[in-house]
Design a protein around this motif. Structure first.
Motif, mmCIF file in Angstrom:
data_model
loop_
_atom_site.group_PDB
_atom_site.id
_atom_site.type_symbol
_atom_site.label_atom_id
_atom_site.label_comp_id
_atom_site.label_asym_id
_atom_site.label_seq_id
_atom_site.Cartn_x
_atom_site.Cartn_y
_atom_site.Cartn_z
ATOM 1 N N GLY A 71 1.312 -1.215 0.212
ATOM 2 C CA GLY A 71 -0.254 -0.369 -0.096
ATOM 3 C C GLY A 71 0.632 1.134 -0.385
ATOM 4 O O GLY A 71 0.581 2.639 -0.671
ATOM 5 N N VAL A 72 2.090 1.301 0.862
ATOM 6 C CA VAL A 72 2.452 2.426 1.189
ATOM 7 C C VAL A 72 3.007 2.737 -0.182
ATOM 8 O O VAL A 72 3.834 3.818 -0.495
ATOM 9 N N LEU A 108 -0.840 -12.517 -5.125
ATOM 10 C CA LEU A 108 -1.882 -13.256 -3.963
ATOM 11 C C LEU A 108 -3.040 -12.327 -4.068
ATOM 12 O O LEU A 108 -2.979 -11.076 -4.812
ATOM 13 N N PRO A 109 -3.883 -12.859 -3.353
ATOM 14 C CA PRO A 109 -5.482 -12.806 -3.814
ATOM 15 C C PRO A 109 -5.587 -11.107 -3.240
ATOM 16 O O PRO A 109 -4.516 -11.381 -1.978
ATOM 17 N N ALA A 110 -5.689 -10.007 -3.968
ATOM 18 C CA ALA A 110 -6.124 -9.376 -2.945
ATOM 19 C C ALA A 110 -6.994 -9.501 -1.605
ATOM 20 O O ALA A 110 -6.345 -8.191 -0.798
ATOM 21 N N ASP A 111 -8.286 -10.234 -1.140
ATOM 22 C CA ASP A 111 -8.809 -10.332 0.079
ATOM 23 C C ASP A 111 -7.972 -10.904 0.738
ATOM 24 O O ASP A 111 -8.377 -10.475 2.083
ATOM 25 N N ASP A 112 -6.332 -11.549 0.338
ATOM 26 C CA ASP A 112 -5.768 -11.635 1.331
ATOM 27 C C ASP A 112 -4.591 -11.039 2.036
ATOM 28 O O ASP A 112 -3.744 -11.145 3.114
ATOM 29 N N CYS A 113 -4.801 -9.775 1.753
ATOM 30 C CA CYS A 113 -4.217 -8.418 1.922
ATOM 31 C C CYS A 113 -4.338 -7.424 1.921
ATOM 32 O O CYS A 113 -3.664 -6.407 2.342
ATOM 33 N N ALA A 114 -6.216 -7.210 2.449
ATOM 34 C CA ALA A 114 -6.076 -6.382 2.825
ATOM 35 C C ALA A 114 -5.716 -5.362 3.690
ATOM 36 O O ALA A 114 -5.474 -5.550 4.400
ATOM 37 N N THR A 115 -5.849 -4.015 3.308
ATOM 38 C CA THR A 115 -5.315 -3.036 4.305
ATOM 39 C C THR A 115 -6.133 -1.501 4.190
ATOM 40 O O THR A 115 -6.781 -1.302 3.390
ATOM 41 N N THR A 116 -5.930 -0.663 5.291
ATOM 42 C CA THR A 116 -6.645 0.528 5.157
ATOM 43 C C THR A 116 -5.466 1.490 4.431
ATOM 44 O O THR A 116 -4.133 0.984 4.568
ATOM 45 N N CYS A 117 -5.720 2.606 3.871
ATOM 46 C CA CYS A 117 -4.366 3.698 3.662
ATOM 47 C C CYS A 117 -4.947 5.031 3.785
ATOM 48 O O CYS A 117 -5.939 5.224 3.397
ATOM 49 N N LEU A 118 -3.997 5.590 4.107
ATOM 50 C CA LEU A 118 -4.065 7.321 4.170
ATOM 51 C C LEU A 118 -2.874 7.562 3.624
ATOM 52 O O LEU A 118 -1.962 7.474 3.444
ATOM 53 N N LEU A 119 -3.388 9.258 2.616
ATOM 54 C CA LEU A 119 -2.345 9.424 1.817
ATOM 55 C C LEU A 119 -2.240 11.344 2.232
ATOM 56 O O LEU A 119 -2.961 11.828 2.251
#
Lengths: 255, 226
Positions: A71-72, A108-119
């Protein structure tokens, strides 16, 4: 992501630092920190763009840590590309970030890697800063400037702790909270993962900015150490979550 | 605010994150039969005692007891930390106003003053031995449609042969409903809920959904502290 307190040394009059520590629950379970953060700056035309990102991988997902780190990376890449297109709508930045994140986590499946994001993005615009804040999911982004204090993010009314949306969970474009504003002088930016944001009442956010400002003049290594120690010794009883903070102060733009 | 230099303790909340547990307990007249009410009172008391002893975790377990009988549900114990609860035994009489209990549950879960956003996902445990005597479909639909209340973990226990399993399945889903034909199974259900909640309060992922065990028949080992 978690061992350096400063990515690059900004010029005098500017400060950018942050820290991220694994929460006690993850430490006890021998799990790595699932938050990630970055700060970067680059030159576009006559000015410098500042970019800060915080991502918090969803603890229930097997590859939350990879998702947050992706994500970052994706947010920084998207911001860099988007900042080179003057006047481009923020919606394009969001779409680009979403696509790049999916490419970053593949296969990797996106659902297995879910993350919030602040930018948070600060772009020079004449004699002002154009400040773009994006938030998907919980955590908090704050801008404090001459015109006032703005926040983006925070927990939606229908959510409990750890029941958030994020990259890799079903969501709509309008789940992204957006602030696109101008500031004419010195600006401070603050990004907080929910491990901190949930424990700091809104009326104390200016006090947290003041507390962080008190670290500004320390040498980078000592500052990072002090910040990480403060996060590990978080004073809220029973705190368990990973904690990440990024602080940025940039001066007014001179003619 | 302390004098002198600002500290993080000055600007952070002083309370742990709550992990709310709402018990929706049918205390209609039929619960007084066959020792059901006595078993329920004992199981709730044991649960509260276990929660009150739980101090190892990150979360603070909060409990509310909502009793439904007669014409409407009532708050028998308001939502508060388990260690502060003084539980008085429930008495059984009258009808089974499940709809009223569901409406009350939704009001509590939707109230951010009672259940703040920093709380972990609540658990709602419904125990009933009969058929609802009021309008329950609309209150249940409202609970399930509420963006907030619908996120609670819902578990249900049908006590005895007269309990309406279909209604409880509508409430919790087939995987989260069990039937207790005898007092031992009721106690076993409550022990499991107690263990799963206390485990969640210590967990790195407190919002993992629980899987109910098969309550099984009496195996003679329930009263052994292994």
């Amino acid at each position: 992501m978690t061992l350096t307190s400063e990515r690059r040394t900004p010029p005098a009059g500017e400060r950018a630092f942050g820290a991220s520590v694994a929460g006690p629950a993850h430490v006890a379970a021998n799990l790595a920190n699932q938050d990630a953060w970055t700060y970067a700056r680059w030159v576009v035309g006559p000015g410098t763009v500042h970019c800060a990102v915080v991502c918090d991988g969803l603890g229930s997902r097997p590859h939350a840590r990879e998702g947050a780190r992706a994500g970052v990376r994706a947010a920084k890449r998207a911001a860099r590309q988007w900042s080179r297109a003057p006047g481009a709508p923020v919606g394009l930045l969001v779409r680009l970030l979403e696509v790049l994140w999916r490419l970053e986590v593949a296969p990797l499946p996106a659902d297995d890697c879910a993350t919030t994001c602040l930018l948070a993005l600060a772009l020079p615009d004449g004699l002002e800063w154009r400040l773009v804040l994006l938030a998907l999911g919980d955590g908090l982004a704050v801008v404090d400037g001459p015109e006032g204090l703005w926040t983006v993010g925070g927990r939606p009314a229908e959510h409990f702790s750890n029941t958030t949306v994020g990259l890799g969970t079903p969501h709509h474009m309008n789940d992204w909270q957006v602030q696109d504003l101008k500031a004419s002088g010195q600006v401070r930016v603050l990004l907080l993962s929910d491990g901190i944001a949930d424990d700091v009442p809104e009326h104390h956010v200016p006090d947290l900015l003041t507390w962080l400002a008190g670290l500004e003049d320390r040498p980078a290594a000592a500052r990072g150490q002090a910040l990480r120690r403060a996060l590990r010794q978080w004073p809220v009883p029973g705190h368990s979550d990973d904690k990440t903070v990024v602080y940025l102060r940039i001066g007014g733009i001179e003619a | 605010m302390s004098r002198g230099r600002l500290t993080l303790k000055d600007i952070t909340v002083a309370a742990p994150r709550p992990l709310p547990v709402l018990l929706l307990l049918d205390v209609s007249g039929s619960m007084a039969e066959d020792g059901k009410l006595a078993a329920l009172n004992t199981a709730v008391r044991d649960m509260l005692h276990a929660f009150a002893q739980e101090q190892a975790g990150g979360a603070e377990i909060h409990v509310a007891v909502l009793a439904f009988s007669g014409r409407e549900a009532r708050v028998h114990v308001p939502l508060k930390p388990a260690r502060d609860v003084r539980f008085e035994a429930l008495e059984a009489k009258g009808h089974t106003p499940l709809g009223s209990a569901l409406a009350l549950t939704t009001r509590i879960l939707d109230n951010r003053d009672l259940v703040p956003g920093r709380a972990y996902r609540p658990t709602v445990v419904l125990v009933s031995d009969g058929v609802p005597t009021d309008e329950w479909e609309a209150p249940l639909a409202a609970l399930l449609a509420s963006p907030r209340a619908s996120k609670a973990v819902r578990l249900a226990l049908a006590v005895g042969e007269d309990a309406d399993l279909e209604v409880l399945t509508h409430f919790a889903g087939a995987d989260h409903v069990r039937r207790a034909a005898e007092a031992r199974q009721l106690r076993r259900f409550f022990r499991f809920v107690t263990m799963s909640v206390t485990a969640r309060s210590r967990s790195a992922t407190p919002d993992q959904v629980v899987t109910l065990p098969d309550l099984g028949a009496d195996d003679g080992f329930d009263d052994l502290d292994l």
